[in-house]
Write a protein that holds these residues in place. Structure first.
Motif, short mmCIF file in Angstrom:
data_model
loop_
_atom_site.label_atom_id
_atom_site.label_comp_id
_atom_site.label_asym_id
_atom_site.label_seq_id
_atom_site.Cartn_x
_atom_site.Cartn_y
_atom_site.Cartn_z
N ALA A 146 -4.94 -4.62 -11.30
CA ALA A 146 -4.00 -3.62 -11.83
C ALA A 146 -2.57 -3.90 -11.41
O ALA A 146 -1.62 -3.59 -12.14
N SER A 147 -2.40 -4.47 -10.21
CA SER A 147 -1.07 -4.78 -9.69
C SER A 147 -1.04 -6.25 -9.25
O SER A 147 -1.12 -6.55 -8.05
N PRO A 148 -0.93 -7.18 -10.18
CA PRO A 148 -0.97 -8.60 -9.81
C PRO A 148 0.22 -8.97 -8.93
O PRO A 148 1.32 -8.45 -9.09
N ARG A 149 -0.04 -9.88 -7.98
CA ARG A 149 1.05 -10.35 -7.12
C ARG A 149 2.06 -11.16 -7.93
O ARG A 149 3.27 -11.05 -7.73
N LEU A 150 1.55 -12.00 -8.84
CA LEU A 150 2.42 -12.80 -9.71
C LEU A 150 1.85 -12.79 -11.12
O LEU A 150 0.68 -13.10 -11.33
N MET A 151 2.68 -12.43 -12.07
CA MET A 151 2.28 -12.38 -13.47
C MET A 151 3.27 -13.17 -14.30
O MET A 151 4.48 -13.16 -14.03
N VAL A 152 2.77 -13.88 -15.28
CA VAL A 152 3.62 -14.64 -16.21
C VAL A 152 3.37 -14.11 -17.61
O VAL A 152 2.22 -14.10 -18.09
N SER A 153 4.42 -13.64 -18.26
CA SER A 153 4.35 -13.17 -19.65
C SER A 153 4.79 -14.31 -20.56
O SER A 153 5.83 -14.93 -20.33
N LEU A 154 4.02 -14.56 -21.61
CA LEU A 154 4.29 -15.69 -22.50
C LEU A 154 4.43 -15.24 -23.95
O LEU A 154 3.56 -14.56 -24.50
N ASP A 155 5.57 -15.60 -24.55
CA ASP A 155 5.82 -15.40 -25.97
C ASP A 155 5.91 -13.93 -26.36
O ASP A 155 5.74 -13.59 -27.52
N ALA A 156 6.18 -13.04 -25.42
CA ALA A 156 6.36 -11.62 -25.71
C ALA A 156 7.84 -11.28 -25.61
O ALA A 156 8.46 -11.49 -24.57
N ALA A 157 8.39 -10.75 -26.68
CA ALA A 157 9.83 -10.46 -26.72
C ALA A 157 10.18 -9.17 -25.99
O ALA A 157 11.35 -8.93 -25.70
N GLY A 158 9.20 -8.34 -25.70
CA GLY A 158 9.42 -7.10 -24.98
C GLY A 158 8.14 -6.66 -24.31
O GLY A 158 7.04 -7.09 -24.70
N ARG A 159 8.25 -5.80 -23.31
CA ARG A 159 7.06 -5.36 -22.59
C ARG A 159 6.06 -4.67 -23.51
O ARG A 159 4.85 -4.76 -23.30
N ALA A 160 6.56 -3.97 -24.54
CA ALA A 160 5.65 -3.28 -25.46
C ALA A 160 4.73 -4.26 -26.19
O ALA A 160 3.62 -3.89 -26.58
N ARG A 161 5.18 -5.51 -26.35
CA ARG A 161 4.36 -6.51 -27.04
C ARG A 161 3.16 -6.94 -26.20
O ARG A 161 2.25 -7.59 -26.70
N LEU A 162 3.14 -6.55 -24.93
CA LEU A 162 2.00 -6.84 -24.08
C LEU A 162 0.89 -5.80 -24.24
O LEU A 162 -0.19 -5.95 -23.68
N GLY A 163 1.16 -4.76 -25.01
CA GLY A 163 0.14 -3.76 -25.27
C GLY A 163 -0.34 -3.10 -24.00
O GLY A 163 0.44 -2.65 -23.16
N SER A 164 -1.65 -3.07 -23.81
CA SER A 164 -2.24 -2.40 -22.64
C SER A 164 -1.92 -3.11 -21.34
O SER A 164 -2.19 -2.56 -20.26
N LEU A 165 -1.35 -4.30 -21.39
CA LEU A 165 -1.00 -5.03 -20.17
C LEU A 165 0.45 -4.78 -19.74
O LEU A 165 0.91 -5.35 -18.75
N ALA A 166 1.17 -3.92 -20.48
CA ALA A 166 2.56 -3.61 -20.11
C ALA A 166 2.62 -2.98 -18.72
O ALA A 166 3.53 -3.27 -17.94
N GLY A 167 1.65 -2.12 -18.40
CA GLY A 167 1.62 -1.49 -17.08
C GLY A 167 1.40 -2.50 -15.97
O GLY A 167 1.97 -2.38 -14.89
#
Length: 398
Positions: A146-167
């Motif tokens: 739920a609270s990753p130490r390190l996260m990499v977001s790929l090809d998402a232009a905004g946090r909303a594009r991560l859907g349920s993973l935005a949190g």
């Protein structure tokens, strides 16, 4: 770029002094990892080193590393110190999103990192992408920390594009954002964002190179799928000499381009042909729209594809047929998804900025390829779209 990738929520202005590029992408600064270097520590660095690295990277002001504003050194520091990395791409992933994520995941695994990769619900790999190697890295969103130490977001232009993973992104100890959308909202603590890059795969290849990981066949195939997807099989304006240089290196690593092209563009169930025929029969040409440059559009309701047992993710290629219309600068396909919302995919031949129009309608993307999602009837959606495409100062028709 594909239709599925461009559903950003808001624009952001970007101004960078971009560095000169070499065959590998960006010119590495002093101390950057590359083939033949061994700056990557072993996997057993421990939580204390990881936490110290996260704190250092988040707290220190960005002095720059000679990379035109892209925070390569911060990203490398975080990744090298991490025992575990969580990767996430945007919902309903396309070739660039999933290919970039799987390529980076395979590279991190080769460095001895524990790597978990996922995307928000619906957690289903599109049928046309099931050929990509490395899908053993994928885990359901609920299995991610739920609270990753390190996260990499790929090809998402905004946090909303991560859907349920935005949190998860909000709670991450450190968040690295790797993206190439001009409409990127500016989220994330460490940013590898370049609107001039042809695909997120271009940035991921550079990151992998700086980590000192050589390309193998599986990493190369994932990167090639991303590159080919977002350049429209190397026919969009973003296809530069550097793009072809990268494609050549990927082929040298073992990619079979005919195999990738067949999976992405040259196969479909028979029912798709019938759905396509219906969509083309419903197509409408409005010569006076888009400032007199012309608009061609069509719709595909859920009932149309249900009748032919065609899944939503099979509809990617419809826009490519519509955009061939000589009399229209702008092509639009309104596709009803399984939730009853309409995903509106737009393409321009260059004279009209469809990215700006989509931002005005709650979406985003690039100048020549963008999209937004909305509720309502298609006729009302097209009415709003006509207004967004109207040149500044042009009065609405009475």
């Amino acid at each position: 770029m594909s239709a599925a990738e461009d559903r950003a929520v808001a624009p952001a202005a970007w101004s960078h002094g971009w560095p000169s590029r070499v065959a590998g992408g960006y010119r590495a600064g002093h101390g950057d990892a590359g083939p033949g270097h061994d700056p990557v520590p072993g996997a057993g660095n421990g939580a204390a080193a990881s936490a110290a690295s996260v704190a250092s990277a988040e707290a220190a002001p960005d002095a720059g590393d000679g990379s035109g504003g892209l925070e390569w050194e911060k990203a490398l520091e975080l990744i090298r110190a991490a025992d575990e990395v969580v990767l996430a791409c945007h919902v309903v992933p396309d070739g660039d999103a999933l290919g970039s994520m799987l390529a980076l995941g395979r590279a991190l695994r080769s460095l001895g990192k524990r790597c978990l990769a996922s995307f928000g619900e619906p957690f289903t790999v599109p049928g046309i992408l099931r050929f990509l190697p490395g899908q053993e890295l994928l885990v359901e969103p609920g299995r991610l920390p739920a609270s990753p130490r390190l996260m990499v977001s790929l090809d998402a232009a905004g946090r909303a594009r991560l859907g349920s993973l935005a949190g998860h992104a909000d709670r991450a100890g450190a968040l690295i954002v790797v993206d190439h959308h001009a409409s990127n909202t500016g989220f994330g603590g460490v940013r590898l964002v370049d609107p001039d890059a042809a695909a997120t795969a271009v940035l991921v290849e550079e990151l992998i190179r700086r980590l000192g990981v050589p390309l193998d066949g599986d990493i190369a195939q994932n990167l090639y799928a991303g590159l080919a997807s977002d350049t429209g099989s190397f026919k969009y304006p973003c296809t530069t000499p550097e793009v072809h240089d990268l494609a050549g290196r990927l082929l040298t690593a073992g990619v079979r381009p005919e195999a990738v092209s067949r999976e992405l563009w040259d196969r479909a169930p028979f029912g798709y042909l019938q759905v396509l025929a219906g969509a083309l029969a419903r197509a409408r040409l409005e010569r006076d729209a888009a400032g007199g440059r012309g608009l061609v559009w069509t719709t595909i309701a859920r009932a149309d594809r249900d009748a032919r047992d065609v899944p939503y993710d099979q509809l990617e290629g419809v826009i490519d047929q519509l955009r061939r219309t000589d009399e229209a600068e702008v092509a639009v396909v309104c596709k009803e998804n399984d939730d009853g919302d309409w995903y509106v995919s737009m393409r321009s031949k260059g004279a009209v900025d469809v990215g700006r129009a989509c931002v005005a309608l709650g979406g985003g993307g690039h100048r020549t390829a963008a999209a937004f999602t909305t509720a309502g009837e298609p006729s009302a959606v097209i009415d709003r779209l006509r207004g967004a495409l109207r040149p500044s100062g042009e009065a609405a028709p009475s």
